[in-house]
Design an enzyme around this catalytic site. Structure first.
Site, short mmCIF file in Angstrom:
data_model
loop_
_atom_site.label_atom_id
_atom_site.label_comp_id
_atom_site.label_asym_id
_atom_site.label_seq_id
_atom_site.Cartn_x
_atom_site.Cartn_y
_atom_site.Cartn_z
CE LYS A 18 -2.28 -1.63 -7.76
NZ LYS A 18 -1.29 -0.65 -7.28
CG ASP A 35 2.19 -0.19 -7.96
OD1 ASP A 35 1.83 0.81 -8.60
OD2 ASP A 35 1.42 -1.13 -7.71
#
Ligand code: ATR
Length: 286
Positions: free
Chosen positions: A64, A100
């Site tokens: 990420k 997220d």
């Protein structure tokens, strides 16, 4: 034809193909979502190839942060937290987003009817999951965030980022090895977010002694891991409000779907797709 994939190392366990294909199918868009095992060394080549052949990508552990240098553009919120879990590819250009934090925000709303604004949070764990979500809560008006980690330097780095971009949010750091300090963080919070990797395996112990939760009988406990972890079992036994990470994954995936299609996904379909255990043959491709 596969136009969307989730990448990670490992990736075979990912529930994203099941979940996203249900949403695409409900929208009349077929089943265009697969998975691809990509190592750190293969990341640059993957992005170059994705620009030519794919429309969207989800990124999971451990890429990420590492993917950021390969993007053509990055959403400012994703740049601030240093984490990207969604790539949107148009006209050969790739743009990165982080959904997220949004996923966690909506999971807390769904499970506990709690919004970030004015809420006090305690994060247990300051690795990637915290980095991707804590700043979003702070920027959405959290009153305070207590960061608890085994390695204090990582909690301090996350605290510095929050202080920089969300100066209105009070932030404190605590060592996971200091029970008294953990208890203080718990006592001062309305929601505890379990964000360590402990709980992924059945044998994992909880990251701290759940007895410390007795310091705050009103606290809601959210585990970012979607399995029923030992911490969640202990919190349930203490009659605390608690929830696992499935709804966070559903809502982050829903936000990715909106970025790619501009359409509203069927959340119930995504939930049922999530529950399909992936058929894996090692870490192969789909
Ligand atoms: P990283 O950010 O280091 O790449 P991560 O997988 O995103 O790794 O994060 C793992 C998180 O779980 C970290 O908060 C880690 O604590 P450290 O920062 O001290 O490593 C935490 N973690 C993993 N195993 C743990 C354990 N056995 N006890 C306590 N915390 C643990």
């Amino acid at each position: 034809m596969i136009k969307f994939v989730v990448i990670g190392d490992p990736v075979a366990h990912s529930r994203s193909p099941g979940m996203q294909n249900m949403a695409f199918e409900r929208a009349g868009l077929g089943r265009p979502y697969g998975r691809r095992h990509v190592t750190r060394d293969g990341l640059a080549a993957f992005v170059a190839e994705a620009k030519k052949s794919l429309a969207g990508v989800n990124i999971t552990v451990p890429h990420k942060e590492a993917v950021i240098p390969f993007l053509d553009a990055i959403d400012p919120a994703a740049a601030r937290c240093g984490s990207v879990n969604t790539l949107d590819i148009r006209d050969g250009k790739v743009r990165g987003f982080s959904t997220d934090g949004y996923g966690l925000e909506y999971a807390l709303k769904e499970n506990f009817d709690i919004s970030p604004a004015g809420t006090d949070f305690c994060f247990i764990g300051c690795g990637g999951a915290c980095r991707a979500t804590a700043l979003h809560l702070a920027e959405s008006g959290a009153r305070s965030i207590h960061l608890v980690n085994r390695t204090l330097a990582k909690a301090e780095a996350a605290a510095g980022n929050i202080a920089r971009f969300a100066p209105g949010c009070r932030v404190s750091v605590h060592s996971l090895n200091d029970g008294r300090s953990v208890e203080e963080a718990i006592a001062g919070s309305g929601v505890l977010i379990q964000a360590t990797s402990l709980g992924l395996s059945e044998e994992d112990p909880p990251p701290f002694d759940p007895e410390l939760l007795r310091a705050n009988p009103g606290i809601a406990v959210f585990d970012t891991i979607y399995k029923k972890t030992r911490l969640l079992r202990a919190a349930e036994a203490l009659h605390l409000r608690c929830a696992g990470g499935k709804s966070m994954l559903i809502h982050q995936g829903a936000a990715s779907f909106r970025i790619w299609t501009g359409r509203e996904p069927d959340l119930e379909a995504m939930r049922s797709g999530f529950d399909i255990t992936p058929v894996t043959d090692g870490d192969g491709e789909e």
